[in-house]
Design a protein around this motif. Structure first.
Motif, PDB file in Angstrom:
ATOM      1  N   ARG A 184     -11.691  -8.897 -71.400  1.00 53.52           N
ATOM      2  CA  ARG A 184     -11.303 -10.255 -72.855  1.00 53.52           C
ATOM      3  C   ARG A 184     -12.406  -9.613 -73.995  1.00 53.52           C
ATOM      4  O   ARG A 184     -12.391  -9.178 -75.121  1.00 53.52           O
ATOM      5  CB  ARG A 184     -11.683 -11.148 -72.896  1.00 53.52           C
ATOM      6  N   TYR A 185     -13.816  -9.608 -73.382  1.00 49.54           N
ATOM      7  CA  TYR A 185     -15.289  -9.318 -74.158  1.00 49.54           C
ATOM      8  C   TYR A 185     -15.078  -7.804 -73.990  1.00 49.54           C
ATOM      9  O   TYR A 185     -15.087  -7.186 -75.910  1.00 49.54           O
ATOM     10  CB  TYR A 185     -15.964 -10.075 -73.636  1.00 49.54           C
ATOM     11  N   LEU A 186     -14.933  -6.676 -73.891  1.00 48.36           N
ATOM     12  CA  LEU A 186     -14.882  -5.512 -74.127  1.00 48.36           C
ATOM     13  C   LEU A 186     -13.833  -4.755 -73.800  1.00 48.36           C
ATOM     14  O   LEU A 186     -13.204  -3.879 -74.582  1.00 48.36           O
ATOM     15  CB  LEU A 186     -15.343  -4.889 -72.204  1.00 48.36           C
ATOM     16  N   LEU A 187     -12.444  -4.965 -73.252  1.00 49.32           N
ATOM     17  CA  LEU A 187     -11.460  -4.377 -73.753  1.00 49.32           C
ATOM     18  C   LEU A 187     -10.694  -4.613 -74.326  1.00 49.32           C
ATOM     19  O   LEU A 187      -9.927  -3.438 -74.767  1.00 49.32           O
ATOM     20  CB  LEU A 187     -10.608  -3.999 -71.174  1.00 49.32           C
ATOM     21  N   ALA A 188     -10.478  -5.781 -74.179  1.00 47.62           N
ATOM     22  CA  ALA A 188      -8.858  -6.384 -75.611  1.00 47.62           C
ATOM     23  C   ALA A 188      -9.119  -5.528 -76.368  1.00 47.62           C
ATOM     24  O   ALA A 188      -8.276  -5.294 -77.167  1.00 47.62           O
ATOM     25  CB  ALA A 188      -8.799  -7.960 -74.696  1.00 47.62           C
ATOM     26  N   PRO A 189     -11.130  -6.622 -76.910  1.00 49.33           N
ATOM     27  CA  PRO A 189     -10.808  -5.828 -78.462  1.00 49.33           C
ATOM     28  C   PRO A 189     -10.286  -4.106 -78.421  1.00 49.33           C
ATOM     29  O   PRO A 189     -10.128  -3.386 -80.188  1.00 49.33           O
ATOM     30  CB  PRO A 189     -12.443  -6.190 -78.528  1.00 49.33           C
ATOM     31  N   ARG A 190     -11.119  -3.616 -77.842  1.00 50.73           N
ATOM     32  CA  ARG A 190     -10.716  -2.354 -78.376  1.00 50.73           C
ATOM     33  C   ARG A 190      -9.414  -1.880 -78.168  1.00 50.73           C
ATOM     34  O   ARG A 190      -8.788  -0.809 -78.773  1.00 50.73           O
ATOM     35  CB  ARG A 190     -11.707  -1.048 -76.616  1.00 50.73           C
ATOM     36  N   LEU A 191      -8.604  -1.874 -77.027  1.00 49.95           N
ATOM     37  CA  LEU A 191      -6.881  -1.374 -77.068  1.00 49.95           C
ATOM     38  C   LEU A 191      -6.318  -2.007 -78.301  1.00 49.95           C
ATOM     39  O   LEU A 191      -5.402  -1.645 -78.699  1.00 49.95           O
ATOM     40  CB  LEU A 191      -6.533  -2.799 -76.082  1.00 49.95           C
ATOM     41  N   PHE A 192      -7.120  -4.190 -78.298  1.00 49.78           N
ATOM     42  CA  PHE A 192      -5.891  -4.125 -79.742  1.00 49.78           C
ATOM     43  C   PHE A 192      -6.291  -3.195 -81.479  1.00 49.78           C
ATOM     44  O   PHE A 192      -5.446  -3.219 -81.764  1.00 49.78           O
ATOM     45  CB  PHE A 192      -6.188  -5.394 -80.115  1.00 49.78           C
TER      46      PHE A 192
END
Lengths: 266, 252
Positions: free
Chosen positions: A149-157
């Motif tokens: 949630r903190y590292l991966l999802a913001p990058r993907l979105f």
């Protein structure tokens, strides 16, 4: 060589092909599961809007110079090539049409995808890989923060949002590059060039470009995150993850571009 | 909270491929106790900690924390159990993209933006506990020395006031004086906060200073346990060789 020996060699060959195929399918499965988990966890709270904005800035805003330069030079070079080739059979007037279609449908999304993959996939893999090998991800988990949630999802979105915007900018700059060269070097009439450009482009072409860009953005971030998150083995592992992220993002961009193009125009 | 041991490991086993890392680890830690696990590099000490924290899932065996099984926990249950733990990582594992104050308060905010002034105050209080002052609040971890990074990591580990703290090689990479400063800090923090502590180390001076009790892990099993006073008088040839650092002996 006896028939039996040929049979054994044949089976060994089939076995090795099977092993490669199984490994490939297992890899695809791992990536798909990783992507699915990132999306599902990213869509459930807690949310990190600040991290998303940070990544939008990193992926979108800071990619503008490289994307702009690539687009303007490519648009201008394309105009020159079409003019030179077209002049062999008096088809120089096709320059505006071919430039705008070439840029919007193909070169804009693909070149932006490749440039951003080179810039962003590598930096994501290197940053996340370093966090993995220095135990920062474990530390985050023990501090009750989910790295997905903190590292991966913001990058993907952020990549899925930023790439279409970058492609819009690149398309505009690429068309302008062709226009500038055609008007100032090849002697085209400015008003006619713009009229022809508008005539040969439709909203569908832009929609197609944006859809491609969103898919490329997804693959760029997915490969950067996947290889970075799974990094093993210190500095050498980070180097490997970075290379793998860029190479796999390039392959996915080029192959998905072909598939989308064939489906849309085939 | 149950009245029994704080942490109990029974028959914990973990393999990585063909390599057996943990081969039936049995261990028990009482509330408020400080236990040190010693052992060679690669003997499975870090894997033991990570199994307890749920970062690695053991292949077999049970792990109880306050009487509750923690193997295979997910979601909110896992988060609730993890809230009991703080951990000091071997290389400090500070988040290098964040300033010191955000590192220290990360466990309280879970990375979200909260009242900055309040959080800086909390960070300063915790830094004071580990002998650092507020001047470093806005520095990045790479602007700090190794010893200071360890202390900041210690402040981060204690900030959420955990019931259990794990120390992974707390003195590795530090000179003897700084190592002793860290050891003293750990002893005073464990006493002041009344926490249960589990340290893994191959620094014998550190083990003797920090721990009430010492256990030795060898080839994936606990082969010896005893009070720290018996560390140099264990009657165990493996422990004797290890604590004296002899090349000759049963450990090859």
């Amino acid at each position: 060589m006896t028939v039996q020996a040929i049979g054994v060699a044949g089976i060994a060959f089939l076995a090795s092909v099977g092993r490669v195929l199984i490994a490939l399918l297992a890899g695809v499965g791992r990536v798909a599961r990783f992507g699915f988990q990132t999306i599902v966890r990213g869509l459930s709270p807690p949310y990190y809007p600040g991290r998303l904005l940070e990544q939008l800035l990193h992926i979108g805003w800071f990619s503008l110079p490289v994307v702009g330069l690539t687009a303007i030079f490519t648009g201008a070079a394309l105009a020159q090539q079409i003019y030179t080739a077209g002049s062999r059979f008096s088809a120089q007037s096709t320059v505006p049409a071919v430039v705008v279609i070439g840029i919007v449908r193909e070169l804009g999304p693909v070149l932006v995808g490749l440039m951003v993959a080179g810039r962003v996939s590598s930096s994501m893999a290197a940053e996340l890989g370093t966090m993995r090998v220095t135990e920062q991800m474990d530390a985050m988990t023990t501090l009750r923060t989910d790295p997905y949630r903190y590292l991966l999802a913001p990058r993907l979105f952020a990549a899925v949002i930023a790439l279409p915007l970058l492609v819009l900018v690149a398309n505009a700059i690429g068309i302008m590059g062709g226009y500038l060269l055609a008007v100032h070097k090849l002697g085209f009439n400015a008003a006619n060039y713009l009229t022809m450009t508008r005539k040969f482009i439709s909203a569908d072409d832009f929609e197609m470009a944006l859809a491609k860009a969103a898919v490329f953005g997804f693959f760029i971030a997915l490969m950067g995150c996947y290889h970075g998150y799974r990094t093993e083995g210190g500095a050498a592992g980070v180097g490997r993850a970075t290379t793998d992220a860029v190479v796999s993002a390039f392959i996915l961009i080029l192959s998905s571009n072909l598939i989308i193009t064939v489906i849309a125009f085939g | 909270m149950s009245g029994g041991p704080k942490i109990v490991l029974s028959g914990v086993t973990k393999r990585f491929g063909e390599r057996v890392i943990l081969d039936g680890v049995d261990l028990s830690i009482e509330p408020g106790e400080s236990l040190a696990i010693i052992g060679q590099s690669g003997s499975g000490k870090s894997v033991t900690l990570k199994c307890i924290l749920g970062l690695i899932r053991p292949d077999a065996g049970s792990i109880l924390v306050d009487g509750e099984s923690v193997v295979g926990l997910h979601g909110k249950d896992q988060e609730r159990v993890r809230a009991k733990f703080g951990m000091l990582f071997q290389g400090s594992a500070l988040f290098d993209s964040l300033p010191v104050w955000r590192n220290v308060t990360f466990g309280l905010t879970q990375g979200r933006s909260r009242d900055t002034a309040q959080m800086k105050k909390v960070a300063e209080e915790n830094l004071e506990r580990v002998g650092l002052d507020g001047k470093i609040l806005n520095l990045r971890p790479n602007e700090l020395s190794g010893g200071m990074q360890k202390r900041v990591a210690l402040a981060r580990a204690i900030a959420p006031r955990p019931e259990i703290i794990f120390f992974d090689e707390p003195t590795t990479g530090l000179d003897p004086i700084r190592a002793d400063v860290i050891n003293n800090l750990i002893v005073s923090l464990v006493e002041d906060l009344g926490v249960t502590a589990l340290t893994i180390t191959h620094d014998m001076a550190s083990a003797r200073k920090i721990a009430h009790r010492v256990a030795m892990l060898y080839q994936g099993r606990i082969i010896w346990e005893g009070s720290r006073d018996r560390l140099y008088d264990s009657d165990n040839p493996y422990v004797d060789q290890f604590v004296r650092g002899d090349a000759d002996g049963p450990i090859r």
